[in-house]
Motif scaffolding. Structure first.
Motif, PDB file in Angstrom:
ATOM      1  N   HIS A 146       0.846  -1.120  -0.101  1.00 24.51           N
ATOM      2  CA  HIS A 146       0.032   0.146   0.019  1.00 24.51           C
ATOM      3  C   HIS A 146       1.120   1.121  -0.053  1.00 24.51           C
ATOM      4  O   HIS A 146       0.552   2.321  -0.645  1.00 24.51           O
ATOM      5  CB  HIS A 146      -0.852  -0.113   1.364  1.00 24.51           C
ATOM      6  N   VAL A 147       1.910   1.413   0.824  1.00 26.44           N
ATOM      7  CA  VAL A 147       2.634   2.624   0.992  1.00 26.44           C
ATOM      8  C   VAL A 147       3.640   2.348  -0.310  1.00 26.44           C
ATOM      9  O   VAL A 147       3.715   3.850  -0.923  1.00 26.44           O
ATOM     10  CB  VAL A 147       3.828   2.371   2.002  1.00 26.44           C
ATOM     11  N   LEU A 148       3.955   1.534  -1.194  1.00 25.87           N
ATOM     12  CA  LEU A 148       4.503   1.553  -2.530  1.00 25.87           C
ATOM     13  C   LEU A 148       3.608   2.451  -3.238  1.00 25.87           C
ATOM     14  O   LEU A 148       4.117   3.084  -4.112  1.00 25.87           O
ATOM     15  CB  LEU A 148       5.035   0.282  -3.121  1.00 25.87           C
ATOM     16  N   ALA A 149       2.323   2.084  -3.333  1.00 25.55           N
ATOM     17  CA  ALA A 149       1.496   2.503  -4.416  1.00 25.55           C
ATOM     18  C   ALA A 149       1.336   4.036  -3.941  1.00 25.55           C
ATOM     19  O   ALA A 149       1.139   5.205  -4.639  1.00 25.55           O
ATOM     20  CB  ALA A 149       0.137   2.075  -4.100  1.00 25.55           C
ATOM     21  N   GLU A 150       1.306   4.452  -2.479  1.00 25.44           N
ATOM     22  CA  GLU A 150       1.007   5.421  -2.039  1.00 25.44           C
ATOM     23  C   GLU A 150       2.038   6.677  -2.313  1.00 25.44           C
ATOM     24  O   GLU A 150       2.034   7.697  -2.841  1.00 25.44           O
ATOM     25  CB  GLU A 150       0.870   5.644  -0.655  1.00 25.44           C
ATOM     26  N   VAL A 151       3.455   6.354  -2.263  1.00 27.47           N
ATOM     27  CA  VAL A 151       4.393   7.030  -2.433  1.00 27.47           C
ATOM     28  C   VAL A 151       4.762   7.187  -4.113  1.00 27.47           C
ATOM     29  O   VAL A 151       5.383   8.204  -4.362  1.00 27.47           O
ATOM     30  CB  VAL A 151       5.710   6.700  -1.694  1.00 27.47           C
ATOM     31  N   GLY A 152       4.195   6.451  -4.762  1.00 26.47           N
ATOM     32  CA  GLY A 152       4.304   6.391  -6.235  1.00 26.47           C
ATOM     33  C   GLY A 152       3.176   7.361  -6.955  1.00 26.47           C
ATOM     34  O   GLY A 152       3.219   7.615  -7.892  1.00 26.47           O
ATOM     35  N   ASP A 153       2.412   7.826  -6.147  1.00 26.29           N
ATOM     36  CA  ASP A 153       1.196   8.574  -6.675  1.00 26.29           C
ATOM     37  C   ASP A 153       1.601   9.870  -7.597  1.00 26.29           C
ATOM     38  O   ASP A 153       1.203  10.265  -8.585  1.00 26.29           O
ATOM     39  CB  ASP A 153       0.364   9.192  -5.461  1.00 26.29           C
ATOM     40  N   ASN A 154       2.660  10.483  -6.846  1.00 24.93           N
ATOM     41  CA  ASN A 154       3.174  11.737  -7.634  1.00 24.93           C
ATOM     42  C   ASN A 154       4.499  11.635  -8.451  1.00 24.93           C
ATOM     43  O   ASN A 154       5.413  10.982  -7.921  1.00 24.93           O
ATOM     44  CB  ASN A 154       3.583  12.733  -6.432  1.00 24.93           C
ATOM     45  N   PRO A 155       4.309  11.678  -9.889  1.00 21.85           N
ATOM     46  CA  PRO A 155       5.293  11.526 -10.825  1.00 21.85           C
ATOM     47  C   PRO A 155       6.494  12.407 -10.107  1.00 21.85           C
ATOM     48  O   PRO A 155       6.361  13.380  -9.633  1.00 21.85           O
ATOM     49  CB  PRO A 155       4.843  11.902 -12.026  1.00 21.85           C
ATOM     50  N   VAL A 156       7.933  12.156 -10.324  1.00 27.16           N
ATOM     51  CA  VAL A 156       8.988  12.780 -10.109  1.00 27.16           C
ATOM     52  C   VAL A 156       8.844  14.341 -10.391  1.00 27.16           C
ATOM     53  O   VAL A 156       9.471  15.155  -9.640  1.00 27.16           O
ATOM     54  CB  VAL A 156      10.301  12.138 -10.279  1.00 27.16           C
ATOM     55  N   THR A 157       8.944  14.489 -11.560  1.00 26.03           N
ATOM     56  CA  THR A 157       8.765  15.985 -12.241  1.00 26.03           C
ATOM     57  C   THR A 157       7.311  16.639 -12.323  1.00 26.03           C
ATOM     58  O   THR A 157       6.382  15.903 -12.521  1.00 26.03           O
ATOM     59  CB  THR A 157       9.352  15.829 -13.552  1.00 26.03           C
ATOM     60  N   GLU A 158       7.375  17.960 -12.415  1.00 20.95           N
ATOM     61  CA  GLU A 158       6.161  18.531 -12.482  1.00 20.95           C
ATOM     62  C   GLU A 158       5.604  18.561 -14.094  1.00 20.95           C
ATOM     63  O   GLU A 158       4.540  18.504 -13.818  1.00 20.95           O
ATOM     64  CB  GLU A 158       6.401  20.197 -12.224  1.00 20.95           C
ATOM     65  N   GLU A 159       6.344  18.247 -14.744  1.00 24.66           N
ATOM     66  CA  GLU A 159       6.212  18.030 -16.222  1.00 24.66           C
ATOM     67  C   GLU A 159       5.451  16.875 -16.295  1.00 24.66           C
ATOM     68  O   GLU A 159       4.248  16.690 -16.723  1.00 24.66           O
ATOM     69  CB  GLU A 159       7.249  18.127 -17.302  1.00 24.66           C
ATOM     70  N   ALA A 160       5.798  15.771 -15.596  1.00 21.17           N
ATOM     71  CA  ALA A 160       5.127  14.248 -15.663  1.00 21.17           C
ATOM     72  C   ALA A 160       3.757  14.498 -14.820  1.00 21.17           C
ATOM     73  O   ALA A 160       2.820  14.004 -15.566  1.00 21.17           O
ATOM     74  CB  ALA A 160       5.996  13.431 -15.086  1.00 21.17           C
ATOM     75  N   GLN A 161       3.585  15.259 -13.906  1.00 22.85           N
ATOM     76  CA  GLN A 161       2.463  15.231 -13.126  1.00 22.85           C
ATOM     77  C   GLN A 161       1.568  16.061 -14.312  1.00 22.85           C
ATOM     78  O   GLN A 161       0.336  15.807 -13.976  1.00 22.85           O
ATOM     79  CB  GLN A 161       2.729  16.209 -12.003  1.00 22.85           C
ATOM     80  N   GLY A 162       1.986  17.146 -14.845  1.00 19.24           N
ATOM     81  CA  GLY A 162       1.113  17.843 -15.661  1.00 19.24           C
ATOM     82  C   GLY A 162       0.492  16.996 -16.904  1.00 19.24           C
ATOM     83  O   GLY A 162      -0.497  17.012 -17.127  1.00 19.24           O
ATOM     84  N   HIS A 163       1.390  15.980 -17.360  1.00 25.48           N
ATOM     85  CA  HIS A 163       0.785  15.427 -18.386  1.00 25.48           C
ATOM     86  C   HIS A 163      -0.168  14.381 -17.878  1.00 25.48           C
ATOM     87  O   HIS A 163      -1.159  13.923 -18.650  1.00 25.48           O
ATOM     88  CB  HIS A 163       1.936  14.319 -19.188  1.00 25.48           C
ATOM     89  N   LEU A 164      -0.006  13.691 -16.455  1.00 22.25           N
ATOM     90  CA  LEU A 164      -1.028  12.851 -16.270  1.00 22.25           C
ATOM     91  C   LEU A 164      -2.133  13.666 -15.821  1.00 22.25           C
ATOM     92  O   LEU A 164      -3.477  12.996 -16.108  1.00 22.25           O
ATOM     93  CB  LEU A 164      -0.275  12.184 -14.682  1.00 22.25           C
ATOM     94  N   ASP A 165      -2.226  14.897 -15.051  1.00 25.67           N
ATOM     95  CA  ASP A 165      -3.308  15.433 -15.011  1.00 25.67           C
ATOM     96  C   ASP A 165      -4.012  15.856 -16.080  1.00 25.67           C
ATOM     97  O   ASP A 165      -5.595  15.680 -16.173  1.00 25.67           O
ATOM     98  CB  ASP A 165      -3.155  16.840 -14.098  1.00 25.67           C
ATOM     99  N   GLU A 166      -3.374  15.923 -17.392  1.00 26.74           N
ATOM    100  CA  GLU A 166      -4.158  16.537 -18.496  1.00 26.74           C
ATOM    101  C   GLU A 166      -4.745  15.147 -18.862  1.00 26.74           C
ATOM    102  O   GLU A 166      -5.788  15.268 -19.516  1.00 26.74           O
ATOM    103  CB  GLU A 166      -3.115  16.918 -19.418  1.00 26.74           C
TER     104      GLU A 166
END
Length: 221
Positions: A146-166
């Protein structure tokens, strides 16, 4: 210039954990750790045998971070919940060390103390030693997974997070009505999900072993 802190085995493990928590397990090398300690890499071998021993030391430090408050926890269900919550908190404090714990067996006496206490809890409920060991492994895999999934929620870079949100916001509600209404519109509620999974785990134990868990138990303190 302040005097250099004496290099000890405990300091080596502590700095190694810091290194992994900051940069990830792949960044842990004898050279990188020695640089962090401001010594030459060969000097590390005065305190540890090698990288495997350092990894075991990191695991021990994480296990030592587990704090469990059993005040008022009279039932085995409540005690198991508190153990799992304490385990999760310790892992989240050392989130980038979690992949190390996921693949390394317990190999130090201090860490084995945590194992012993947990096995004692299961045997006090009424399980035999073999079943207690299996349940311990199930519980550990549940919390670590569960913690592995939890800490993996946020991509390392802001750019990757932006792509995921989009990607999520652009899900076609006609093709993916359920996914767009849930995954595409909200972040995972990991604590809520952890508590739900914990309830399911306890429910499963109760269902599979009713004659054991219904016995009166002498709980440890």
């Amino acid at each position: 210039m302040p005097p250099r802190v004496p290099i000890t085995r405990a300091l080596v493990f502590d700095r190694a954990r810091d290194l992994v928590n900051e940069h990830g397990a792949d960044a842990l090398t004898m050279r990188a750790l020695a640089s962090m300690l401001e010594i030459e890499a060969p000097s590390l071998y005065k305190h540890v045998k090698g990288k495997d021993e350092i990894l075991d030391g990191i695991c021990e430090l994480v296990y030592n971070d587990i704090e469990v408050d059993l005040t008022g926890s009279e039932s085995w269900e409540d005690r198991l919940r508190e153990y799992c919550r304490g385990y999760r908190r310790a892992l989240l404090l050392n989130s980038r060390c979690v992949p190390v714990l996921a693949i390394r067996p317990v190999a130090t006496e201090s860490a084995m103390g945590v194992v012993e206490v947990t096995l004692q809890e299961f045997t006090d409920i009424g399980f035999d030693a073999k079943t207690s060991w299996r349940l311990l492994n199930v519980v550990a895999a549940f919390v670590i997974g569960h913690v592995l999934a939890e800490v993996g929620d946020n991509p390392v870079t802001e750019e990757a997070q932006g792509h995921l949100d989009e990607f999520r916001s652009d899900l076609n509600p006609t093709s993916y009505p359920l996914a767009s209404a849930t995954i595409g519109s909200q972040q995972p509620a990991r604590t809520v999900e952890f508590e739900l999974a914990l309830d399911l785990l306890i429910c499963g134990i109760t269902t599979m072993f009713p004659t054991v868990v219904e016995r009166p138990t002498a709980l440890t303190t």
